[in-house]
Design a protein around this motif. Structure first.
Motif, PDB file in Angstrom:
ATOM      1  N   ARG A 101       0.830  -1.201   0.000  1.00  0.00           N
ATOM      2  CA  ARG A 101       0.000   0.000   0.000  1.00  0.00           C
ATOM      3  C   ARG A 101       0.869   1.257   0.000  1.00  0.00           C
ATOM      4  N   LEU A 102       1.844   1.318   0.902  1.00  0.00           N
ATOM      5  CA  LEU A 102       2.661   2.523   0.989  1.00  0.00           C
ATOM      6  C   LEU A 102       3.513   2.727  -0.259  1.00  0.00           C
ATOM      7  N   ASP A 103       3.967   1.648  -0.872  1.00  0.00           N
ATOM      8  CA  ASP A 103       4.717   1.800  -2.120  1.00  0.00           C
ATOM      9  C   ASP A 103       3.862   2.499  -3.166  1.00  0.00           C
ATOM     10  N   ARG A 104       2.618   2.053  -3.325  1.00  0.00           N
ATOM     11  CA  ARG A 104       1.730   2.659  -4.313  1.00  0.00           C
ATOM     12  C   ARG A 104       1.348   4.090  -3.909  1.00  0.00           C
ATOM     13  N   GLN A 105       1.064   4.286  -2.632  1.00  0.00           N
ATOM     14  CA  GLN A 105       0.663   5.614  -2.170  1.00  0.00           C
ATOM     15  C   GLN A 105       1.784   6.630  -2.354  1.00  0.00           C
ATOM     16  N   GLN A 106       3.017   6.236  -2.062  1.00  0.00           N
ATOM     17  CA  GLN A 106       4.139   7.151  -2.261  1.00  0.00           C
ATOM     18  C   GLN A 106       4.363   7.465  -3.724  1.00  0.00           C
ATOM     19  N   GLU A 107       4.227   6.469  -4.561  1.00  0.00           N
ATOM     20  CA  GLU A 107       4.381   6.694  -6.001  1.00  0.00           C
ATOM     21  C   GLU A 107       3.344   7.709  -6.493  1.00  0.00           C
TER      22      GLU A 107
ATOM     23  N   GLY B 147       6.626   9.203   2.421  1.00  0.00           N
ATOM     24  CA  GLY B 147       5.241   9.158   2.833  1.00  0.00           C
ATOM     25  C   GLY B 147       4.287   9.558   1.730  1.00  0.00           C
ATOM     26  N   ALA B 148       2.999   9.619   2.088  1.00  0.00           N
ATOM     27  CA  ALA B 148       1.956   9.851   1.077  1.00  0.00           C
ATOM     28  C   ALA B 148       1.006  10.968   1.475  1.00  0.00           C
ATOM     29  N   MET B 149       1.494  11.889   2.306  1.00  0.00           N
ATOM     30  CA  MET B 149       0.710  13.063   2.675  1.00  0.00           C
ATOM     31  C   MET B 149       1.238  14.287   1.936  1.00  0.00           C
ATOM     32  N   ILE B 150       0.329  15.114   1.455  1.00  0.00           N
ATOM     33  CA  ILE B 150       0.675  16.355   0.771  1.00  0.00           C
ATOM     34  C   ILE B 150      -0.170  17.470   1.376  1.00  0.00           C
ATOM     35  N   ALA B 151       0.435  18.622   1.583  1.00  0.00           N
ATOM     36  CA  ALA B 151      -0.326  19.836   1.880  1.00  0.00           C
ATOM     37  C   ALA B 151      -0.010  20.846   0.789  1.00  0.00           C
ATOM     38  N   PHE B 152      -0.996  21.639   0.428  1.00  0.00           N
ATOM     39  CA  PHE B 152      -0.759  22.643  -0.615  1.00  0.00           C
ATOM     40  C   PHE B 152      -1.670  23.845  -0.409  1.00  0.00           C
ATOM     41  N   GLU B 153      -1.187  24.991  -0.880  1.00  0.00           N
ATOM     42  CA  GLU B 153      -1.942  26.231  -0.796  1.00  0.00           C
ATOM     43  C   GLU B 153      -2.402  26.646  -2.188  1.00  0.00           C
ATOM     44  N   VAL B 154      -3.621  27.149  -2.258  1.00  0.00           N
ATOM     45  CA  VAL B 154      -4.159  27.659  -3.514  1.00  0.00           C
ATOM     46  C   VAL B 154      -4.181  29.185  -3.462  1.00  0.00           C
ATOM     47  N   ASP B 155      -4.443  29.801  -4.595  1.00  0.00           N
ATOM     48  CA  ASP B 155      -4.247  31.245  -4.681  1.00  0.00           C
ATOM     49  C   ASP B 155      -5.397  32.078  -4.130  1.00  0.00           C
TER      50      ASP B 155
ATOM     51  N   VAL C 272      -6.212  28.958   2.964  1.00  0.00           N
ATOM     52  CA  VAL C 272      -5.990  28.472   1.593  1.00  0.00           C
ATOM     53  C   VAL C 272      -5.201  27.157   1.585  1.00  0.00           C
ATOM     54  N   LEU C 273      -5.028  26.556   2.772  1.00  0.00           N
ATOM     55  CA  LEU C 273      -4.237  25.331   2.894  1.00  0.00           C
ATOM     56  C   LEU C 273      -5.146  24.104   2.891  1.00  0.00           C
ATOM     57  N   LEU C 274      -4.835  23.157   2.031  1.00  0.00           N
ATOM     58  CA  LEU C 274      -5.544  21.879   1.966  1.00  0.00           C
ATOM     59  C   LEU C 274      -4.565  20.741   2.236  1.00  0.00           C
ATOM     60  N   ARG C 275      -5.085  19.661   2.832  1.00  0.00           N
ATOM     61  CA  ARG C 275      -4.259  18.488   3.097  1.00  0.00           C
ATOM     62  C   ARG C 275      -4.807  17.298   2.323  1.00  0.00           C
ATOM     63  N   LEU C 276      -3.923  16.601   1.649  1.00  0.00           N
ATOM     64  CA  LEU C 276      -4.307  15.482   0.789  1.00  0.00           C
ATOM     65  C   LEU C 276      -3.655  14.208   1.308  1.00  0.00           C
ATOM     66  N   SER C 277      -4.479  13.210   1.609  1.00  0.00           N
ATOM     67  CA  SER C 277      -3.985  11.874   1.951  1.00  0.00           C
ATOM     68  C   SER C 277      -4.145  11.005   0.713  1.00  0.00           C
ATOM     69  N   VAL C 278      -3.043  10.635   0.114  1.00  0.00           N
ATOM     70  CA  VAL C 278      -3.073   9.975  -1.193  1.00  0.00           C
ATOM     71  C   VAL C 278      -3.267   8.468  -1.022  1.00  0.00           C
TER      72      VAL C 278
END
Length: 380
Positions: free
Chosen positions: A248-254, A294-302, A354-360
């Motif tokens: 699972r983590l291999d695929r999630q990280q990819e 890992g497979a967590m991402i945070a990102f900000e939008v405009d 404007v911050l979102l968190r994504l669990s892939v």
């Protein structure tokens, strides 16, 4: 033996009588004694249950500790560990940590005269400066939630040894598959097993692993005394989930790396937090101390209006709290997972509107990017 193999083998050795490949669910509260003053090793399920013990032994092996403990939730695990401390004690804590942990520290345990100082635990000098005569432990999230900072555990361990402090690491985001915190100097590792270890968004659980046998005895005393233990059904679900941890983590990280690179190139995205990107400040340290990003991402939008659009317009990606399951989830930390952090601290850290968190998850990466693409498109 590799961690992925160890995880698959959890529980396989349990039933030598029948050869069952899966540990049974011992759905019982109590156990019959064979004679006066005699025990099978199990008396009452709060004190020990064979299904739970299989999970506890398994996570201890995966993490390289002497003993593991399973709790009814990750928060129950942290709560039980705080019983190691007494009134007047002080802990140094990662500043950008899960909001529920912040709530536990500041709104529950503060009333029992435990005090907590929040610092950037990737700044070793800041940790050193926060130590007082009352300090008893450093509590660090690595990776942090939601800004994905990565602390230098060997350096923190050196500081803790110099001052006779416990080093407690919440390793939920990386799991033993990507980092064994005890090998890097932590005394105790904590997991919300709800997340990557169970991995299917179908159970709530917490796990603790302890390095030192004497400390483990103290942790067991509090686990048994307070009683927030994991039931056998949920223990079995975590065991089942752990068997696929590696794949699972291999695929999630990819998927996560692909999505992070895609987000970084999007004109409506102003910032991406993902340590697998070469420009992340902790990228090189993670290459040294972890086996993946890992497979967590945070990102900000405009602009803020785009937040609600993304949360509601995605089709494959669900607007939901929690993380680490096979399904991809997106959440808005400022008003959900981190609402209990004081507004002024959120603002200083960058947990903003404007911050979102994504669990892939493990879906096809092309499908996830296509879903994000259409969600970013302006409404007609």
């Amino acid at each position: 033996m590799k961690i992925a193999t160890e995880a698959v083998q959890v529980g396989v050795e349990w039933d030598t009588r029948t050869g069952a490949m899966t540990v049974p669910i011992y759905q019982t509260a109590t156990f019959r004694h064979p004679g006066l003053g005699q025990s099978t090793g199990f008396d009452y399920s709060r004190s020990g249950n064979p299904t739970r013990q299989t999970l506890e032994n398994g996570i201890a092996r995966l993490d390289g500790g002497c003993r593991g403990f399973a709790y009814s939730s990750g928060m129950a695990a942290i709560t039980s560990l705080l019983f190691l401390f007494k009134s007047g004690d002080h802990l140094i804590v990662t500043e950008d940590l899960y909001g529920g942990t912040c709530r536990l520290f500041d709104r529950i345990f503060n009333q029992y005269n435990l005090s907590f100082t929040y610092v950037d635990t990737t700044d070793n000098d800041a940790v050193q400066a926060a130590i007082t005569p009352a300090t008893k432990a450093v509590f660090v999230e690595t990776l942090t939630n939601p800004l994905l900072k990565f602390a230098d555990l060997p350096a923190l361990s050196t500081i803790c040894r110099q001052h006779n402090l416990l080093l407690i690491a919440d390793n939920t985001f990386l799991t033993p598959y990507l980092q064994r915190s005890l090998d890097l100097g932590a005394d105790i590792t904590i997991y919300s097993a709800t997340k990557y270890l169970a991995g299917h968004n179908d159970t709530v659980a917490g796990l603790v692993v302890v390095k030192d046998p004497a400390l483990a005895e103290q942790v067991y005393f509090h686990q048994n005394g307070a009683g927030a233990v994991l039931g056998p059904q949920d223990a079995w679900l975590v065991i089942r989930g752990m068997k696929t941890l590696g794949v699972r983590l291999d695929r999630q990280q990819e998927n996560a790396l692909r999505i992070a690179r895609w987000l970084a190139s999007h004109q409506r995205v102003t910032k991406v937090y993902y340590p697998g990107l070469e420009n992340h400040p902790d990228h090189e340290l993670m290459q040294r101390d972890a086996k993946g990003f890992g497979a967590m991402i945070a990102f900000e939008v405009d602009e803020h209006s785009l937040v609600e659009q993304l949360l509601l317009k995605t089709k494959l990606i669900s607007f939901a709290e929690s993380l680490g399951g096979v399904e991809t989830l997106m959440t808005f930390p400022e008003v959900q997972t981190h609402a209990d952090i004081p507004p002024e601290l959120r603002a200083r850290l960058g947990i903003n509107n404007v911050l979102l968190r994504l669990s892939v998850g493990i879906e096809d990466g092309d499908d996830l990017i296509e879903d994000l693409t259409q969600a970013f498109e302006p409404e007609p």
